[in-house]
Every structure is written in structure tokens, then in C-alpha cells.
Design a protein around this motif. Structure first.
Motif, mmCIF file in Angstrom:
data_model
loop_
_atom_site.group_PDB
_atom_site.id
_atom_site.type_symbol
_atom_site.label_atom_id
_atom_site.label_comp_id
_atom_site.label_asym_id
_atom_site.label_seq_id
_atom_site.Cartn_x
_atom_site.Cartn_y
_atom_site.Cartn_z
ATOM 1 N N GLN A 37 0.859 -1.183 0.000
ATOM 2 C CA GLN A 37 0.000 0.000 0.000
ATOM 3 C C GLN A 37 0.893 1.230 0.000
ATOM 4 O O GLN A 37 1.668 1.444 0.914
ATOM 5 C CB GLN A 37 -0.890 0.048 1.245
ATOM 6 N N ARG A 39 1.363 4.761 0.872
ATOM 7 C CA ARG A 39 0.696 5.677 1.790
ATOM 8 C C ARG A 39 1.596 6.872 1.964
ATOM 9 O O ARG A 39 2.672 6.771 2.536
ATOM 10 C CB ARG A 39 0.455 5.004 3.137
ATOM 11 N N LYS A 41 0.956 10.874 2.818
ATOM 12 C CA LYS A 41 -0.008 11.956 3.100
ATOM 13 C C LYS A 41 0.384 13.245 2.404
ATOM 14 O O LYS A 41 -0.444 14.106 2.176
ATOM 15 C CB LYS A 41 -0.039 12.223 4.614
ATOM 16 N N ASN A 68 -3.244 4.424 -0.555
ATOM 17 C CA ASN A 68 -4.083 4.908 0.539
ATOM 18 C C ASN A 68 -4.832 6.150 0.062
ATOM 19 O O ASN A 68 -4.207 7.145 -0.302
ATOM 20 C CB ASN A 68 -3.202 5.258 1.746
ATOM 21 N N GLY A 90 -9.537 5.231 4.596
ATOM 22 C CA GLY A 90 -9.708 5.381 6.032
ATOM 23 C C GLY A 90 -11.107 5.886 6.336
ATOM 24 O O GLY A 90 -11.877 6.194 5.416
ATOM 25 N N ASP A 93 -11.661 9.094 4.790
ATOM 26 C CA ASP A 93 -11.283 9.257 3.386
ATOM 27 C C ASP A 93 -12.509 9.169 2.503
ATOM 28 O O ASP A 93 -13.640 9.103 3.001
ATOM 29 C CB ASP A 93 -10.260 8.165 2.995
ATOM 30 N N THR A 112 -10.527 1.038 6.655
ATOM 31 C CA THR A 112 -10.119 0.992 8.060
ATOM 32 C C THR A 112 -11.348 0.794 8.926
ATOM 33 O O THR A 112 -12.376 1.414 8.691
ATOM 34 C CB THR A 112 -9.444 2.327 8.430
ATOM 35 N N LYS A 144 1.990 6.358 13.273
ATOM 36 C CA LYS A 144 0.723 7.071 13.028
ATOM 37 C C LYS A 144 0.324 7.716 14.353
ATOM 38 O O LYS A 144 -0.428 7.136 15.154
ATOM 39 C CB LYS A 144 -0.348 6.111 12.538
HETATM 40 C C1 LIG Z 1 -4.280 -2.023 5.943
HETATM 41 C C2 LIG Z 1 -4.480 -0.690 6.548
HETATM 42 N N1 LIG Z 1 -5.265 -0.556 7.646
HETATM 43 C C3 LIG Z 1 -5.442 0.661 8.194
HETATM 44 C C4 LIG Z 1 -4.836 1.767 7.665
HETATM 45 C C5 LIG Z 1 -5.069 3.094 8.241
HETATM 46 O O1 LIG Z 1 -5.572 3.869 7.183
HETATM 47 P P1 LIG Z 1 -6.381 5.166 7.502
HETATM 48 O O2 LIG Z 1 -7.475 4.892 8.426
HETATM 49 O O3 LIG Z 1 -6.673 5.786 6.162
HETATM 50 O O4 LIG Z 1 -5.388 6.052 8.247
HETATM 51 P P2 LIG Z 1 -4.393 6.919 7.436
HETATM 52 O O5 LIG Z 1 -3.596 5.961 6.596
HETATM 53 O O6 LIG Z 1 -5.307 7.759 6.582
HETATM 54 O O7 LIG Z 1 -3.621 7.662 8.441
HETATM 55 C C6 LIG Z 1 -4.048 1.618 6.503
HETATM 56 N N2 LIG Z 1 -3.457 2.689 5.922
HETATM 57 N N3 LIG Z 1 -3.882 0.384 5.969
#
Ligand SMILES: Cc1ncc(COP(=O)(O)OP(=O)(O)O)c(N)n1
Ligand SMILES: Cc1ncsc1CCOP(=O)(O)O
Ligand SMILES: [Mg+2]
Length: 707
Positions: A37, A39, A41, A68, A90, A93, A112, A144
């Protein structure tokens, strides 16, 4: 689906550090990460799309790729030819239903979910909207900072049990959590810093996968034809998988009426039926490895390729069955092209010489041609290639593991004279898939599988099956050692023992002495004083191996250890003749040196092992000197510490060449085999003593280099 979630890497640029996200992902996927993934921000959609294009190329079909939150980035990257499987969203999101509408029914969409209410919301959505949930945090994590309250393993288990879709655990997950989370119902573990910040993401990913798999045998799927006589095809695959410690399953691509004298008829079921077999397995069983054999036509080949894009396990071996033993081409041009396309899904290809020529598109008439062709194919497909020289009219049957940068490891051994070679290729590729799925890296898997195959070939004649080219004896090793071992010990020694030396090997690699030796900057006197100690060590090491010869239970082992003792003494004399003479500028002190405290401690360990009179413990104690030296020598010589180690003018070139010598690798392989065989019949207590003797000797090896 579920196999693809088992080891889930979530990227973090800061944690990846100087290595960067792309290289970190490439290494981690090579170690068995099944889904990535992206990710970030801070990246814009355009920047995310750029990264997705790069990641798609680096992953090259070996893992799933999601991003993400950035729905638009998926579209942009896909428009540029990238393979992006979906998104993870999330709670704050984009809405999952919009994502499903935008990306379509085949996309992978994760959400999430940290509370029962979040799961209720998933349950309320139309079926198939969300494919999995990310549930966390397991424990507090600085990665996080705004994470929700920690659930712990039990809290996770409760949510996973209540979830309507597979649940992936995330947040503060480390290697020691994997088994517990798996047993708590996780469909996979998602990690950021444990992989992104790892010193060796490939090895760490492999450790995670082994933890995920635990002690259970890997589940290995053979996608191949049926050979009614039992010597080749899925029948050989099932035997090979079982003999190497796996649980075998099959999806049958063709039915052949054949025996040891040839093929009489072939029936090819529809591609739809093959897909139905594949889906039936994937929908119910987590597949750890796939071995692909005979695929009769382009339709069948494309069906396997499409299935793999949705269900790719951690290990894929493709045995490109294209040319019959008679030399006849088995596939039409369309099917050959489809097979080339399929090759890019594989981790390892196992073509024979004729198939190398077809895949490379030019004749292969010599071993040199074979190595060149293998490297071209590796560069084109991204897979490793095991070039098999068995068809060469040599006294030896060479094999070579080749990557895009050239030969990774070469294996030679005397040819085994037998006509019972039917199914050799099928059996080897299934053994390789199983060995890799057990956690061996590819060089180890090739070592292990070749040894098993040679033992099966040596015993093949005893089966007396058919009047033509008979089958190999897949279980010969186990039958010989008095019945089926509860767990093939080969994995214990070749995987657990070897992996237990990982930190020692990393330490040795980092030692100033090794670095200076590799780049040639080592002061000559330091090198000579090391050699002086090595000579003193070899003299005593020879005595210890002579004791192993005396204790050996078979004539072959007695001869091997006596020969090794002789080799050690010859090596000691050679060191004196070529290096430890005044003409080489050695100082008088060094020349007259006594064994150092380090050498004495190491030798005392070996002498203590010899004093036990326990052959198994003694050969376990002497094994690290073979194994660590071969591993280090091959890597030094292959330029892993810098291309200059390959420079013929390197001041220590002859010493480096000594330990990269294939003959030393073959001796090492034989030593590993004898220790494995001794461990296979040892009780638990003796196996513990053996492993301890091995581990302590490895520590002494490190001390010996730490000058
Ligand atoms: C597999 C997986 N699980 C949970 C998360 C957390 O994502 P999210 O709730 O979007 O939090 P942020 O990534 O936005 O801080 C994830 N990225 N992957
Ligand atoms: C993205 C994300 N979502 C919940 S925790 C987390 C970060 C997990 O990082 P680490 O694996 O380093 O604890
Ligand atoms: Mg988010």
C-alpha cells in the motif's frame, strides 16, 4: 484473495530512509510481501500517480498494489499502464461506494475499521463493496501519531471475529506478533516500520512469511498435466512436493495417456474448467506457492495468467514445457508468445536447453550460450532462471541460477548414469517451489532441491517401473532413513540453522577486515597475520576432521571427512608456500606466531566436540567453517562487496578465488547433506546439541575475522 493479504507492507518514506520507497518495496516483495500500500499523506495525486507507476514496475506482478486514499491517482497511474489493484480508505477518506463505482468490481478495496460500529457500517453496505478491513492499532505506534486506542491481540480477535470481511491487523505489529495475530483470526499483518526501516527488507519479509506460515507445511499448487504412468506431471509434482515437506494440490490442465515409452493421446479440458479448478482452490485455501507445468494452448496459458493476477502467492515457479524430449515443439506460435507473457509473473523459470533457445529466440549450443540466454530471459521477464545443463554431453551436469545481472550461483556435479529420468524437470521445479515456500532463498532452494533430486535419481533404477525411461524415486531419501520423518529435517538445517546465523553473517560482512580485504586496502601485514593464524587453525581443523572420519558411520562419510582433512592440511601447506615466507615480507613475529586467543577458543570448541565422541555433534561443529566461508567467498567473488573484488589485479585475488571455487561449494553442499542426514535420525536432545555446536562455531567464525 486471502493469500494476497498475508504480508501487507504500508509504505512510509521517512521509515525507508536513504534506501527510498521503491527499492524498499522491491526488496520486500522479493522476500515475499504479498500486497503493498502506497501511503504518502504529503504527495499530490500526480506525485502519487508517479510513485504508483514506479512501484508497479518494481513489483512487476509479484504482489498486489493499492494506494491509501488517492482514488484519482489510481486512475492516472492505470492510464499510464501501471497495474494498480485498488485503494485502502480510512474512516475520514473517500466513500467506499464511490471507490467501487469508480474502480469497478475487480478492484481491491480495503477500509479501516477500528470499532464494532465501523464493522456494522461495512455490513450495511452492498455485498462486495469492501474486500477487507484494516483493524488496529494492535499497540501504540509512533508511525501514526493520531492512531485510535490500542486494541491488543484480544481486542483485535474480537473485531476480526465480528468482521463480515477478512481483517488485516495493523499498528505496532512486529515479527513476534505474527503467529498470535494469525491465530487470532487475522487474514494478514500490515506493517510499516518493521519492513520499511528494516536493514534487510527481503530477509525480514521472509522471516515474517515464515512466522505467518509457522511450522505448517507450505501449501503448494501444481498447475500441470496428468501423466497416467505417475512419473511426470501432477503425479510427480505431488510426490516431489510431499517429499520436500509441502502439502500438494493440483489443477489439471491436460490428461495424457502415456507410459514410460511415450505419449499415446492427450485430452485438454476447457480453459473454463481449468479456471473453475483454480477458483475452487483459491476461494478456500491459502496457497503459499504455485508450480506451473504443461499448458497445452494459448487459451489455457492466458487463463492461468489472469488467475495469477488475482491470486498470486509468495512463490511462483514456471517450468516452461515447450519442447518434447524428442525435440518436437509442443506449442504453436501463439501459445509460445502467451507463455513468454506468463513468464513475467514467475519468480523462477526452469527451462532446459531447448526451451532456453525458444525463450531467448536464438540457438543454444553450449553452456556459455545457455548462460547468456538465461541472463537475457531474466532481464526481459524479471524472473530468475535456472539454466539446466543436463542435456549437455558433459561428464558433469551443470546448473546455474541466473538473474538479470548474470550468474548468481553455479552448480556442478558428476552426472548420474541412469535411464530413469522421466519427470526430472517436473519434479525439480516442484521441489524448488516447495523449498522456497519453506523459507529458503533461491540459492539455498536450488542447493536443497538438487541434492534431493540427485538422491532420487540415484535410487530410481530400484523402482523398475516400465520398459522405457522410468521415473525417479521421489521418496528414496525418506525410505532410506527408515521411514517418513515427521518434518523433513532438510528445512531444519538448511533454513532454521542457516537463518540463525543471519546476524553473525551480517556482522562478518560489516567487519573492517572483510571490507578492507574485499576492496584490497587491507595492510599486507594484517593479511599475513590473519593467514598465519588461519594456517595454525587449519592444521588443528584437519585433526578434528580426521576424528570425524574415524567416527563416520559410512564409508562414503569416512572418505569425505578424511579427504576434507587432507584438503585442510594441503591448504595449510599452500598458505605457507605462497604467502607465509620471508619473500612475501612477513614479519618474524607473525611468522613465528602461536595460535591467538581467538583461534585457541575456536579450536578448543572443536576439540571439545571431538572429545564427545558424538559424530553428529562433531560434524555440526565443523560445518560453519565450510558454509560461512563458501557463502562469503561466493559473494566476495561475485562482487557483492564492490566490483573490485573481481579485479584480477586485486592484491588478494588468489585468496578470494580459493573460497569461490565451485569445488569448495560442492564440498560444502556435501557437508550440509551429512549434517542433515545425521540430524534426520537424531532425537530432539541430540539435534539440540548439534545446533548448539553449530551456532557456537559460527560465533567463533565471526571472532576469527574480527581482527
Ligand atoms: C491495511 C491498513 N489498515 C489501516 C490503515 C489506516 O488507514 P487510515 O485509516 O486511512 O489512516 P491513514 O492511513 O489515513 O492515516 C491503513 N493505511 N492500511
Ligand atoms: C497506517 C497505519 N494505520 C494504523 S496504524 C498505522 C501505522 C502502522 O505503522 P507501524 O507498522 O510502524 O506500527
Ligand atoms: Mg486514510
Amino acid at each position: 484473495m486471502n493469500a494476497a493479504l498475508s504480508l501487507y507492507l504500508v509504505t512510509d518514506a521517512a521509515a525507508c530512509g536513504d534506501r527510498g520507497v521503491i527499492d524498499t518495496v522491491r526488496e520486500a516483495v522479493a522476500g515475499g510481501v504479498t500486497i503493498v500500500q502506497l501511503r504518502d499523506k504529503h504527495a499530490t495525486d500526480a506525485e502519487s500517480a508517479d510513485l504508483l507507476v514506479e512501484l508497479s514496475a518494481a513489483i512487476d506482478g509479484r504482489a498486489m498494489l493499492v494506494v491509501n486514499d488517492r482514488l484519482d491517482a489510481v486512475q492516472q497511474a492505470r492510464a499510464r499502464g501501471a497495474r494498480v489493484d485498488g485503494v485502502h480508505l480510512g474512516q475520514s477518506d473517500a466513500a467506499v461506494q464511490r471507490a467501487r463505482e469508480l474502480l469497478g468490481p475487480d478492484a481491491l478495496i480495503g477500509l479501516t475499521a477500528n470499532t464494532p460500529a465501523h464493522l456494522d457500517a461495512v455490513r450495511a453496505l452492498p455485498a462486495g463493496t469492501v474486500d477487507y478491513v484494516g483493524v488496529g492499532v494492535i499497540r501504540p505506534t509512533s508511525t501514526k501519531p493520531d492512531h485510535p486506542p490500542a486494541l491488543g491481540i484480544d481486542g483485535f480477535a474480537a473485531l476480526a471475529a465480528a468482521s463480515p470481511v477478512p481483517a488485516v491487523a495493523i499498528g505496532g505489529v512486529g515479527i513476534t506478533d505474527v503467529a498470535e495475530l494469525r491465530d487470532a483470526g487475522a487474514a494478514g499483518v500490515a506493517v510499516v516500520s518493521a519492513l520499511c526501516a528494516a536493514e534487510d527488507p527481503r530477509a525480514t519479509a521472509r522471516d515474517f512469511r515464515r512466522q505467518w506460515r509457522g511450522q505448517r507445511p507450505p501449501r503448494v499448487l501444481s498447475i500441470a498435466g496428468s501423466d497416467a504412468s505417475g512419473g511426470a506431471g501432477i503425479q510427480a509434482d505431488l510426490k516431489s512436493i510431499a517429499a520436500n515437506g509441502g502439502y500438494g494440490m493440483t489443477a489439471i490442465t491436460a490428461l495424457t495417456a502415456q507410459n514410460t515409452q511415450g505419449v499415446r493421446d492427450v485430452h485438454v479440458p476447457s480453459a473454463e474448467f481449468l479456471r473453475a479448478q483454480l477458483d475452487a482452490i483459491a476461494d478456500d485455501i491459502e496457497i503459499d506457492a504455485v508450480k506451473i507445468g504443461m499448458l497445452a494452448n494459448a487459451d489455457i496459458i492466458r487463463t492461468v495468467g489472469e488467475w495469477l493476477t488475482q491470486h498470486r502467492p509468495g512463490t511462483v515457479v514456471l517450468d516452461p514445457v515447450m519442447v518434447a524430449t524428442s525435440g518436437d515443439r509442443l506449442l504453436d506460435a501463439d501459445a509460445e508468445q502467451a507463455l513468454l507473457d506468463l513468464a513475467s509473473h514467475a519468480d523462477l523459470l526452469t527451462p532446459n536447453l531447448s526451451e532456453l533457445a525458444v525463450l531467448a529466440g536464438h540457438p543454444v549450443q553450449s553452456w556459455g550460450d545457455a548462460l547468456t540466454a538465461a541472463q537475457e530471459i531474466a532481464a526481459r521477464t524479471g524472473a530468475l532462471v535456472l539454466a539446466k545443463g543436463g542435456h549437455l554431453a558433459f561428464a558433469e551436469a551443470p546448473d546455474a541460477l541466473v538473474g538479470r545481472d548474470g550468474v548468481i550461483a553455479e552448480y556442478t556435479a558428476e552426472r548420474i548414469e541412469t535411464t530413469s529420468t522421466h519427470g526430472t524437470g517436473c519434479s525439480l521445479s516442484s521441489a524448488l517451489a516447495t523449498a522456497h515456500a519453506r523459507g529458503m532463498d533461491w540459492p539455498q532452494a536450488v542447493h536443497s532441491s538438487r541434492q534431493w533430486l540427485r538422491e532420487s535419481l540415484r535410487a530410481a533404477g530400484a523402482l523398475e517401473v516400465g520398459r522405457g525411461s522410468g521415473p525417479i524415486s521421489h521418496f528414496a531419501g525418506l525410505w532410506k532413513r527408515g521411514g517418513l520423518a515427521t518434518r523433513p529435517i532438510a528445512a531444519d538445517v538448511r533454513v532454521d540453522w542457516w537463518n540463525s546465523t543471519a546476524s553473525v553473517r551480517r556482522d562478518i560482512d560489516a567487519l573492517p577486515f572483510i571490507r578492507a580485504l574485499a576492496d584490497g586496502t587491507l595492510e599486507r601485514e594484517r593479511f599475513l597475520s590473519y593467514l598465519a593464524q588461519d594456517a595454525l587453525y587449519l592444521r588443528e581443523y584437519a585433526r578434528v576432521m580426521a576424528e570425524a572420519a574415524r567416527l563416520a558411520p559410512t564409508a562414503a562419510e569416512q572418505a569425505f571427512w578424511a579427504q576434507s582433512a587432507q584438503g585442510a592440511i594441503a591448504g595449510e601447506l599452500e598458505l605457507h608456500a605462497s604467502w607465509l615466507t620471508p619473500s612475501t615480507g612477513i614479519s618474524a613475529d607473525t611468522f613465528a606466531a602461536e595460535p591467538s586467543a581467538v583461534a585457541t577458543a575456536y579450536l578448543d570448541h572443536l576439540r571439545a566436540a571431538a572429545f564427545t565422541g558424538d559424530y553428529a555433534v562433531l560434524i555440526a561443529a565443523v560445518l560453519p567453517c565450510f558454509w560461512l566461508y563458501t557463502d562469503l567467498g561466493v559473494r566476495l567473488h561475485a562482487g557483492e562487496f564492490g566490483a573490485h573484488a573481481l579485479d584480477p589485479d586485486h592484491p588478494f585475488a588468489s585468496w578470494l578465488a580459493t573460497y569461490a571455487d565451485p569445488a569448495f561449494a560442492i564440498a560444502t553442499e556435501q557437508a550440509i547433506e551429512y549434517v542433515t542426514a545425521a540430524a534426520a535420525v537424531a532425537d530432539e536432545a541430540r539435534r539440540e546439541r548439534m545446533h548448539r555446536a553449530f551456532a557456537v562455531a559460527a560465533e567463533h567464525e565471526r571472532a576469527f575475522f574480527d581482527l
